[in-house]
Design an enzyme around this catalytic site. Structure first.
Site, PDB file in Angstrom:
ATOM      1  CE  LYS A  60     -13.020  12.903 -34.210  1.00  0.00           C
ATOM      2  NZ  LYS A  60     -13.842  12.073 -35.135  1.00  0.00           N
ATOM      3  CD  GLU A  81     -17.965  11.833 -36.899  1.00  0.00           C
ATOM      4  OE1 GLU A  81     -18.768  12.769 -36.759  1.00  0.00           O
ATOM      5  OE2 GLU A  81     -16.725  11.955 -36.758  1.00  0.00           O
ATOM      6  N   GLY A 136      -9.647  19.470 -41.357  1.00  0.00           N
ATOM      7  CA  GLY A 136     -11.090  19.397 -41.567  1.00  0.00           C
ATOM      8  C   GLY A 136     -11.647  20.734 -41.995  1.00  0.00           C
ATOM      9  N   GLY A 167     -12.648  23.553 -37.211  1.00  0.00           N
ATOM     10  CA  GLY A 167     -11.309  23.977 -36.851  1.00  0.00           C
ATOM     11  C   GLY A 167     -11.310  25.153 -35.895  1.00  0.00           C
ATOM     12  CD  GLU A 205      -5.422  21.167 -45.147  1.00  0.00           C
ATOM     13  OE1 GLU A 205      -6.501  21.797 -45.238  1.00  0.00           O
ATOM     14  OE2 GLU A 205      -5.160  20.164 -45.812  1.00  0.00           O
ATOM     15  CB  CYS A 217      -8.364  20.027 -48.586  1.00  0.00           C
ATOM     16  SG  CYS A 217      -6.716  19.316 -48.740  1.00  0.00           S
ATOM     17  CD  GLU A 231     -12.943  22.857 -48.382  1.00  0.00           C
ATOM     18  OE1 GLU A 231     -11.851  22.418 -48.774  1.00  0.00           O
ATOM     19  OE2 GLU A 231     -13.234  22.964 -47.170  1.00  0.00           O
TER      20      GLU A 231
END
Length: 500
Positions: A177, A180, A230, A235, A252, A291, A394
């Protein structure tokens, strides 16, 4: 294939069962770039069922390693054949520059080639000494089964390859997946897998939202492993959904990465220029939507003012625009949501006492084309501290915060003062110091006098809330395998434990 037939199940491209569609926007102008199928739970269940049949009954898990490796190499060749097409897709979909898109395709190609060579070069198993010639004992590795692969929007093709290549090399089947927001290059990758000759049902893709598609993949009892890249919040939900079925989970979840610069790294003009240049690269490549971005500059106080002044001067000269335009150095943020998030972080930092050295707003409409895109100026925030949200969380935007230190111990303390632990860097002309500090940093990747390069043969992953498990390297392949111990008694005889 219709423009909205972006779901691939059991060898067939199709629209969503519900007929739902989603617009994919070009972040450079906020206009519709493509229409894709908006998959749901029914599509996800069908894809998982196809992957289950292909694993339990199909040829791929039992295909000789040499043949699996050969297919991965064919995929690598097809990636290079379509390099310009894929780079353009990635640039238009994510907003990154076209050159960044080309680099991504090359890195994806290298990942497929690496895992092909890794599996073909392995032995048949690890012989275990049982202490007697009457026993043959060996540990072998088998595919884990059906893999659910969930990838992020910032590096959709690259992150897909880090999961797809080792999953296929190990003999698994999968459902992927993509985000989107940026699904287009993943759809193209699955087309190349089919063209390369991958058996029906091995590779399946469902385009759609995290809820319900990602959620269903994570909880489904026929899924043996879920690999997610993500954000931390999502997560955590993946891990919770996977827990009742006790499936393997690899996560991750990003980082808040320190870039530590000692004064001796700036003692020469060349050293100063390099450290400043690399600080820009660490923070602002792909508009900070990385990231491992070096979003926290931790600089020795004696050179702070000179360093930050030059950093801000150069940041103001970064050319923004559509990633496919010549001379553009930085594209837009990926979405209106990400733009609003970036603005909120800067506003909170200024309210908490940060000093704005450059940026801090959207560019003037006359300074960027197209003016309707999700652009934000590269921003340097000085005089920051760990209590600020912009330093703790983040941001995934073009924001660089500046903290300072006076001693080596203080630098290490600052660099490790984070819930995350994905990556970081140390800059010093003193090799012993640089290596000493690198050894003390609690981060999965540490660069010395560099920032951002990675190697497919070296593990990637983080400490703390940056996740669990590793991608790339031998450990990246091991994530997609189960170890089995086969103990063979060559001279069986009665045990006589019970008298009878």
């Amino acid at each position: 294939m219709s423009a909205v037939e972006t779901i691939h199940v059991d060898g067939v491209w199709r629209a969503a069962a519900s007929g739902a569609q989603r617009e994919v926007l070009d972040p450079a102008d906020a206009k519709t770039l493509a229409l894709v199928a908006e998959g749901g739970a029914e599509d996800t269940d069908a894809a998982i069922a196809a992957a289950r049949r292909a694993f339990d009954e199909g040829p791929w898990p039992r295909t000789p390693v040499a043949e699996r490796a050969a297919l991965l190499r064919r995929v690598a060749e097809l990636l290079q054949r379509d390099r310009e097409t894929i780079a353009l897709i990635e640039s238009r979909d994510t907003g990154k520059t076209l050159e960044e898109g080309r680099v991504d395709v090359d890195d994806v190609t290298n990942a497929f080639r690496y895992f092909a060579e890794l599996v073909v070069g392995e032995s048949a198993g690890r012989v275990v000494d049982a202490g007697t010639a009457d026993v043959h004992s060996v540990v072998v590795h088998e595919p884990v089964g059906v893999c659910a692969l969930i990838t992020p929007w910032n590096y959709p093709l690259l992150q897909a390859s880090w999961k797809v290549a080792p999953a296929l090399a190990a003999g698994n089947t999968f459902v992927i997946k993509p985000s989107e927001v940026t699904p287009l290059s993943t759809v193209h990758l699955v087309k190349l897998l089919v063209e390369a000759g991958l058996p029906i049902g091995v590779a399946n893709v469902v385009t759609g939202a995290g809820d319900p598609v990602g959620a269903r993949m994570s909880e489904h009892p026929d899924v043996d492993l879920v690999s997610f890249t993500g954000g931390l919040v999502s997560g955590t939900k993946v891990a919770q959904a996977a827990a009742p079925t006790v499936k393997k989970v690899a996560l991750e979840l990003g980082g808040k990465n320190p870039n530590v610069v000692f004064a001796d790294a700036c003692a020469t003009d060349e050293g100063f220029d390099t450290a400043v240049d690399q600080a820009l690269n660490a923070a602002f490549i792909h508009s900070g939507q990385v990231c491992s971005a070096g979003a926290r500059l931790i600089i020795e106080e004696s050179v702070r003012e000179r360093f930050v002044a030059e950093l801000a001067r150069r940041a103001e000269k970064i050319k923004l625009g559509r990633g496919t335009e010549d001379g553009v150095e930085c594209g837009p943020l990926v979405s209106a949501q990400q733009l609003a998030k970036t603005e909120a972080y800067v506003d909170s930092a200024l309210a908490e006492g940060a000093a704005l050295r450059c940026g801090g707003k959207r560019p003037e409409p006359s300074d960027v084309r197209p003016a309707t895109g999700y652009f934000y100026l590269p921003t340097v925030l000085d005089q920051c501290h760990r209590e600020m949200r912009v330093v703790r969380e983040e941001t995934f935007g073009p924001i660089l915060t500046v903290e300072s230190f006076q001693t080596e111990d203080e630098a290490v303390t600052l660099a490790n003062d984070t819930e995350y632990g994905l990556a970081g860097a140390v800059w010093s002309a003193d090799t012993a110091r640089a290596r000493r500090v690198a050894a003390r940093l609690r981060h999965g990747t540490v660069w010395i006098n560099d920032y951002h390069p990675y190697l497919p043969q070296a593990e990637w992953g983080g400490f703390g809330k940056s996740g669990v498990g590793r991608e790339l390297g031998p450990s990246g392949l091991a994530e997609y395998r189960e170890s089995k111990h086969i103990y063979e008694n060559l001279r069986p005889s009665p045990v006589r434990w019970f008298g009878g």
